[in-house]
Design an enzyme around this catalytic site. Sequence first.
Site, PDB file in Angstrom:
ATOM      1  CG  ASP A  70      -2.078   0.969   1.083  1.00  0.00           C
ATOM      2  OD1 ASP A  70      -2.120   1.712   0.079  1.00  0.00           O
ATOM      3  OD2 ASP A  70      -2.937   1.000   1.985  1.00  0.00           O
ATOM      4  CB  ILE A  71       3.522   2.251  -2.147  1.00  0.00           C
ATOM      5  CG1 ILE A  71       3.124   1.924  -3.592  1.00  0.00           C
ATOM      6  CG2 ILE A  71       4.198   1.048  -1.489  1.00  0.00           C
ATOM      7  CD1 ILE A  71       4.285   1.634  -4.512  1.00  0.00           C
ATOM      8  CE  LYS A  72      -4.040   4.928   0.005  1.00  0.00           C
ATOM      9  NZ  LYS A  72      -3.604   3.866   0.942  1.00  0.00           N
ATOM     10  NE  ARG A  73       6.344   5.835  -2.740  1.00  0.00           N
ATOM     11  CZ  ARG A  73       6.185   5.686  -1.437  1.00  0.00           C
ATOM     12  NH1 ARG A  73       4.993   5.837  -0.907  1.00  0.00           N
ATOM     13  NH2 ARG A  73       7.199   5.359  -0.659  1.00  0.00           N
TER      14      ARG A  73
END
Length: 313
Positions: free
Chosen positions: A103-106
């Site tokens: 879950d990095i939402k990059r």
Amino acid sequence: MIDLLIEKIKKMNAPIVVGLDPMMTFIPEQIKKKAFAEHGETLAGAGEAVFAFNKAIIDHIHDLTPAVKPQIAMYEQFGTEGVKAFAKTVSYCKEKGLIVIGDIKRNDIGSSSEAYAIGHLGKVKVGANYFSPFEEDFVTVNPYLGSDGIKPFIDVAKAEKKGLFILVKTSNPSSGEFQDRLLFEGRTENSKPLYELVAKKVVEWGDDHIGQYGYSYVGAVVGATYPEQGKRLREIMPKVFILVPGYGAQGGKASALAHFFNPDGLGAIINSSRGIIAAYQEEKYAHFGAEGFAEASREAVIAMTEDIRRSVG
């Protein structure tokens, strides 16, 4: 990778993912005391406590859930030592046979987006050697920069046979400030919310790579806190697997999750984070005490799975 995720969901009859989002307030005193005795009350001590906490939980739940979802912010707050704990956590999860959703939402554009994708899903070249820095199987991606920011992730995911979950309608209360804004296509009565446009792009981005179970390797994130929107988005994205955060502590209820699934019983995976990893702090599981925090997490996973099975079928 989407096919492997589906196979594990089917085998376990558990369309769930456990969010490994450790905070110091979740970690029992005995874990922190041991880590601080070895490393002091330092960032290194914090990183060691985080990994020890995660490891105990993973040992108790890996046979019940097909996947885990570590939220990288919870690790980055401890700097490089936290990032080390993140990498160790991912590696240990893989040893235990778990699928890992980073879950990095990059997101960015050009070479920056490509670097994010390589770091988390691909292989980076160092001299004559190639290394997989983090080794997640899926990552979450923010679509705000448009196709320029998404394509590098898609290219790497496709090459590595991995996957993405793109933010479409998030579970937080203020998500509507942007995501619910109406877009007018010629006539006012034809207006659609922004999240529907994003959903259509998600379908387009993944339409050329569908797995054996009929689902794309490009998935979507849709919050459990918005079940009516979830129903509409399932109609728009029939071949898209949906990662559903917001169950439990954020207010999402299993009784409202049926619309996230397809008639085949597939198509969604439900996330719970602090409701699992900090279960021992809840009255329902208080009898386990801090010493039994991992056992409490296991019971919470069992309860969540049964709740979803009853409500969704």
